[in-house]
Scaffold this active site. Structure first.
Site: not given
Ligand SMILES: NC(=O)c1ccc[n+]([C@@H]2O[C@H](COP(=O)([O-])OP(=O)(O)OC[C@H]3O[C@@H](n4cnc5c(N)ncnc54)[C@H](OP(=O)(O)O)[C@@H]3O)[C@@H](O)[C@H]2O)c1
Ligand SMILES: *[C@@H]1O[C@H](CO)[C@@H](O)[C@H](O)[C@H]1NC(C)=O
Ligand SMILES: CC(=O)N[C@H]1CO[C@H](CO)[C@@H](O)[C@@H]1O
Length: 333
Positions: A101, A180, A193, A195-197
């Protein structure tokens, strides 16, 4: 004074636009040059957080196709095991998974050290793990429930980087940060979200100066990518990860989604070419310019689309989703 002001205004704006055009030309030349000297990651060691689904998973596959050794980290073990197995099938010499985590500092220390003691060194760190709280600020009953946004998205990246940078320095390695486009775009219900990014972007821009080229940093700002997140897996106001199709229809609506596979490919290519910034899909870069040159217009549009417009809490984007869904059903029947 008025004359001087007008004069300066004219000179600076004209020189800016002339400079800007040349600058774009120059950067596209540099990009072409960089593509000729792409890093070969075959046999290199890559650690990816949040690799159990979505963008992280597909970044892992692309590194695997290029022959890199992988350590994939997240909390869901069964998913990680599958991802690591697929990586080995499609080209990785060796892929291991570590359950952890990122919000826990000791987990970050443990997975970085386990990776380095297993493979002997570390070349790329991809900090990707993230969650998306979706809620209006005034709707929180307990504001501490919003803290996972910072703990995972910001501190999770910071902790992993803290334990990895000594190893990355030795290997002249790279950090790939998944931020993001909401770092600069406005979106209601995404205040934490966003703010964190924004914090992630500022933090790594500063580190880039401090590291002074010893460790390359690629800041990736994805737009909307088709993953579990855009399927509606949001962090509720009670801090539970849950699928919320209704909120999906509001926040994502009919926006086009890039595939996670294409996004993963673009990210690995960008990191191998040593880009400082990368926006996928590329067209989102234009939203940044709109924001700078026509401040207010875009914010007002997004606000208009995403804010409740009547007493029934109807949101225009949701109506749009239902309209388009109805239309496609009608056309395909
Ligand atoms: N999809 C979009 O449109 C988009 C756009 C801009 C930015 N992003 C960014 O891209 C990144 C990946 O997101 P995604 O879209 O691929 O979503 P996702 O499919 O929900 O993937 C998120 C990943 O983060 C892991 N995670 C979450 N909390 C965690 C923790 N405390 N410790 C370890 N792993 C953790 C999850 O795995 P577990 O739950 O198994 O831990 C999962 O593998 C994120 O940072 C997101 O903010 C996404
Ligand atoms: C990358 O390096 C490996 C050995 O480390 C080599 O076998 C391979 O041909 C290289 N690939 C390219 C595209 O140069
Ligand atoms: C609506 C909103 O607050 N958007 C902000 C998201 O974060 C960036 C900071 O990088 C601000 O510039 C935006 O105004």
């Amino acid at each position: 004074m008025d004359m001087i002001d007008k004069f300066m205004h004219a000179v600076l704006s004209i020189t800016f636009f002339v400079f800007f055009l040349h600058y774009r030309l120059f950067t596209s030349l540099v990009a072409t040059a960089r593509s000729l000297f792409e890093e070969n990651v075959s046999g290199k060691v890559v650690l990816i957080t949040g690799a159990s689904s979505g963008i992280g998973e597909h970044v892992a596959y692309e590194y695997a196709r290029r022959g890199a050794c992988l350590a994939v980290v997240a909390r869901r073990e069964h998913r990680l095991r599958q991802v690591a197995a697929v990586c080995e099938i499609i080209g990785s010499p060796e892929a291991v998974y570590i359950v952890g985590d990122v919000a826990k500092m000791e987990d970050c220390q443990q997975f970085v050290e386990a990776t380095v003691s297993y493979f002997g060194h570390l070349d790329h760190l991809v900090t990707n793990a993230g969650v998306t709280p979706v809620c209006m600020f005034q709707d929180y009953d307990d504001i501490t429930k919003a803290s996972p946004a910072m703990e995972i998205n910001f501190w999770g990246s910071v902790y992993s980087t803290y334990y990895a940078y000594g190893h990355l320095k030795k290997s002249k390695g790279k950090i790939i940060v998944i931020a993001s486009s909401t770092g600069w775009l406005f979106a209601p219900r995404l205040s934490f979200y966003n703010a964190s990014k924004a914090a992630v972007i500022s933090f790594y821009e500063t580190l880039r100066y401090e590291f002074g080229g010893e460790i390359g940093i690629t800041i990736v700002t994805p737009g909307l990518i088709k993953t579990e997140m855009t399927d509606g897996k949001f962090l509720s106001k009670e801090a539970r990860l849950q699928l919320d199709p209704e909120m999906r229809d509001v926040e994502i609506s009919v926006m086009p989604l890039e595939s996670a596979c294409e996004c993963g490919k673009a990210i690995v290519e960008g990191s191998c070419r040593g880009y400082n910034y990368l926006t996928v899909p590329h067209w989102y870069e234009w939203t940044k310019l709109w924001k700078v040159f026509c401040p207010g217009i875009m914010d007002r549009w997004i606000g208009f689309l995403l804010m409740p417009c009547n007493s029934h809490n109807e949101v225009p984007t949701k109506k749009l989703t239902h309209f388009v869904n109805g239309l496609t059903q009608f056309l395909s029947s």
